[in-house]
Design an enzyme around this catalytic site. Structure first.
Site, PDB file in Angstrom:
ATOM      1  N   HIS A  63      83.739 -15.343  29.013  1.00 56.80           N
ATOM      2  CA  HIS A  63      83.802 -16.063  27.256  1.00 56.80           C
ATOM      3  C   HIS A  63      84.630 -17.235  27.376  1.00 56.80           C
ATOM      4  O   HIS A  63      86.179 -17.151  27.258  1.00 56.80           O
ATOM      5  CB  HIS A  63      84.303 -14.316  26.423  1.00 56.80           C
ATOM      6  CG  HIS A  63      84.651 -14.389  25.482  1.00 56.80           C
ATOM      7  ND1 HIS A  63      83.638 -14.624  24.262  1.00 56.80           N
ATOM      8  CD2 HIS A  63      85.797 -14.861  24.128  1.00 56.80           C
ATOM      9  CE1 HIS A  63      83.683 -14.581  23.196  1.00 56.80           C
ATOM     10  NE2 HIS A  63      84.364 -14.891  22.879  1.00 56.80           N
ATOM     11  N   ARG A 104      85.250  -8.017   8.164  1.00 57.03           N
ATOM     12  CA  ARG A 104      86.307  -8.664   7.579  1.00 57.03           C
ATOM     13  C   ARG A 104      85.548 -10.014   7.127  1.00 57.03           C
ATOM     14  O   ARG A 104      86.685 -11.029   6.567  1.00 57.03           O
ATOM     15  CB  ARG A 104      86.883  -8.780   9.154  1.00 57.03           C
ATOM     16  CG  ARG A 104      87.585  -8.168   9.966  1.00 57.03           C
ATOM     17  CD  ARG A 104      87.946  -8.411  11.373  1.00 57.03           C
ATOM     18  NE  ARG A 104      88.211  -8.697  11.476  1.00 57.03           N
ATOM     19  CZ  ARG A 104      88.043  -9.584  13.223  1.00 57.03           C
ATOM     20  NH1 ARG A 104      86.936  -9.237  13.842  1.00 57.03           N
ATOM     21  NH2 ARG A 104      88.552 -10.710  13.177  1.00 57.03           N
ATOM     22  N   LYS A 159      83.452  -6.571  23.197  1.00 56.86           N
ATOM     23  CA  LYS A 159      81.225  -6.743  23.164  1.00 56.86           C
ATOM     24  C   LYS A 159      81.397  -7.424  25.014  1.00 56.86           C
ATOM     25  O   LYS A 159      81.011  -7.050  25.438  1.00 56.86           O
ATOM     26  CB  LYS A 159      80.946  -8.176  22.396  1.00 56.86           C
ATOM     27  CG  LYS A 159      81.299  -7.375  20.797  1.00 56.86           C
ATOM     28  CD  LYS A 159      80.614  -8.840  20.372  1.00 56.86           C
ATOM     29  CE  LYS A 159      82.383  -9.865  19.798  1.00 56.86           C
ATOM     30  NZ  LYS A 159      81.960 -10.212  18.909  1.00 56.86           N
TER      31      LYS A 159
HETATM   32  N1  URA Z   1      84.870 -14.191  17.611  1.00 56.37           N
HETATM   33  C1  URA Z   1      85.023 -13.102  17.540  1.00 56.37           C
HETATM   34  O1  URA Z   1      83.802 -12.094  19.068  1.00 56.37           O
HETATM   35  N2  URA Z   1      85.488 -12.020  16.818  1.00 56.37           N
HETATM   36  C2  URA Z   1      86.794 -12.436  16.504  1.00 56.37           C
HETATM   37  O2  URA Z   1      86.960 -11.289  15.770  1.00 56.37           O
HETATM   38  C3  URA Z   1      86.944 -13.643  16.032  1.00 56.37           C
HETATM   39  C4  URA Z   1      86.146 -14.628  17.769  1.00 56.37           C
END
Ligand code: URA
Ligand code: CA
Length: 451
Positions: A82, A168, A187
């Site tokens: 990631h 957010r 995730k």
């Molecule tokens: N990438 C994400 O998947 N979530 C976040 O909160 C910030 C960057």
């Protein structure tokens, strides 16, 4: 349990229990707890922070809010990577086939980029026919056959994050370290890989502008991954200037193919080998990251990684002939140079401004949606440390509008801002700042060819 009491406890600096966090996330996902209460909770976390234990519990609660993919049918440790995101970050396109060519299965589930520059899926969409919308079963089939797949995150994965991120974004609570770490890691945990390498970017074009912040985010995420029983490490790498020379979907696919042919830009090649070495190490295919990197250098030189890319494209219904004939990729109608107006050494090439230039040409997504033109983008002819004569080309714009039209003018203006010239050469910027593993943080600060 009362939601009000949970919010109050966090607001007053208390530490929440696993049950309290689980109650909040489950209720929010189901819709029984309203946005207003989660907004207050997110703001309380923003100011009060979370302990590592709370952050792990939040991540696990979020990961468990939807489908948890099982990849246990595929033999051997499966590795994922990631990146926290950058401009012209072509690494995934290189890394996935590269690591797979060494016999380590890679199952990469990509989100649709949150930022304005396209994500990996947008780049792969430049390959005619390529499908990233595979079902979990199809993805497993592809990984079993080719050892590699890159697919979009399914709708059923981490519904809590989908809701919470949108909230957010509207309540000025995106840039909270525990909330970012839980969002990303939930995730990744739900996507099912056994091992995970995180690339935490720092610099002008990154979320974390300073290395200290990037190290802190990396440490938090590694502790979450390790705490959840996954082999996890992070590398902290520079996004001070874009990686490689290409910024734009088709241009980056081309750059990935060139890199897999051993003819790619030095920084992209070095970073791919460095990260790939770590992925082999985490999957227990190499005794150390260095040894992993040596294995991969051989795979690159012998053409095995390129062959793997071809196979992966074919199995995901794309036209694998692009690997041998790059002219099959979408091409922009015109290429226009941006020329230096004076001579000097390039001492800054702002990644964010380059990203905005590509966006102006249609190569990115404006907030909320819209489609991406796969053909357009920017090629950086000169990068930091290079000398440029007045009148020489700094960069090429790849346009699908008239050369004098507003998008072209806007992109040129942004690129001119991105380049800063000085009278004396500047040292090569660090490409890699360090890494974090289960033993903690390590600084190594080096350029492309040094480690
Ligand atoms: N990438 C994400 O998947 N979530 C976040 O909160 C910030 C960057
Ligand atoms: Ca690039």
């Amino acid at each position: 349990m009362r939601v009000y009491d949970i919010i109050l406890k966090k607001r007053n600096g208390g530490e929440l229990s696993r049950e309290e966090i689980g109650y909040l996330i489950a209720g929010y996902t189901e819709g029984t707890i309203p946005d207003c209460q989660l907004s207050a909770f997110a703001m309380a976390v923003y100011f009060r922070g979370m302990s590592h234990r709370e952050t792990l519990d939040l991540t696990l609660a979020m990961a468990g809010s939807g489908e948890m993919v099982s990849l246990s049918g595929i033999s051997g440790p499966i590795v994922d990577k990631h990146s926290t995101g950058g401009v012209g970050d072509t690494t995934t396109l290189v890394l996935v086939p590269l690591v797979a060519s060494a016999g380590v299965p890679v199952a990469k589930m990509s989100g649709r980029g949150l930022g304005h520059t396209g994500g990996t899926l947008d780049k792969l969409a430049a390959i005619p026919g390529f499908r990233s919308d595979l079902s979990i079963e199809e993805m497993i089939g592809t990984v079993e056959q080719a050892g590699a797949a890159v697919v979009g995150q399914t709708e059923t994965l981490v519904p809590a994050d989908k809701k919470l991120y949108a909230l957010r974004d509207r309540t000025a609570t995106v840039d909270s370290l525990p909330l970012i770490a839980a969002s990303i890691m939930s995730k990744k945990l739900a996507a099912g890989a056994d091992a995970l390498l995180l690339d935490v970017k720092t610099g002008d074009g990154a979320f974390m502008k300073e290395p200290a912040g990037a190290f802190a985010l990396a440490e938090t995420m590694v502790r979450i991954g390790t705490g959840a029983g996954r082999e996890t490490a992070a590398v902290i790498t520079s996004m001070e200037q874009p990686l490689g020379r290409a910024v734009g979907s088709a241009l980056e696919v081309e750059e990935a193919v060139l890199t897999l042919q051993g003819r790619g830009p030095a920084d992209l090649t070095a970073l791919s080998l460095f990260m790939g070495g770590w992925m082999l190490f985490l999957a227990q295919k190499a005794a150390s990251p260095q040894e992993g990197r040596e294995q991969l250098a051989k795979k690159l030189a012998g053409g095995a990684a390129l062959e793997k890319f071809r196979e992966m494209i074919r199995l995901q219904h794309g036209d694998a002939a692009i690997v041998d004939d790059l002219s099959l990729l979408p091409r922009a109608a015109a290429t226009v140079p941006v020329q230096a107006r004076r001579s000097g050494y390039i001492h800054r090439l702002g990644a964010e401004l380059v990203g905005r230039a590509a966006l102006a040409l249609g190569g990115g997504r404006r907030s909320g949606g819209g489609s991406i033109d796969a053909a357009v983008g920017v090629t950086l002819v000169k990068k930091r440390g290079d000398f440029v004569e007045s009148g020489e080309t700094l960069a090429q714009l790849h346009l699908n509008c008239a050369p004098g039209a507003a998008p072209a003018a806007a992109a040129e203006k942004l690129l001119r801002e991105a380049y800063a010239l000085g009278p004396a050469p500047t040292p090569e910027p660090a490409l890699i700042w360090g890494y974090v593993d289960r033993a903690g943080r390590h600084s190594i600060q080096c350029g492309g060819g040094e480690y």
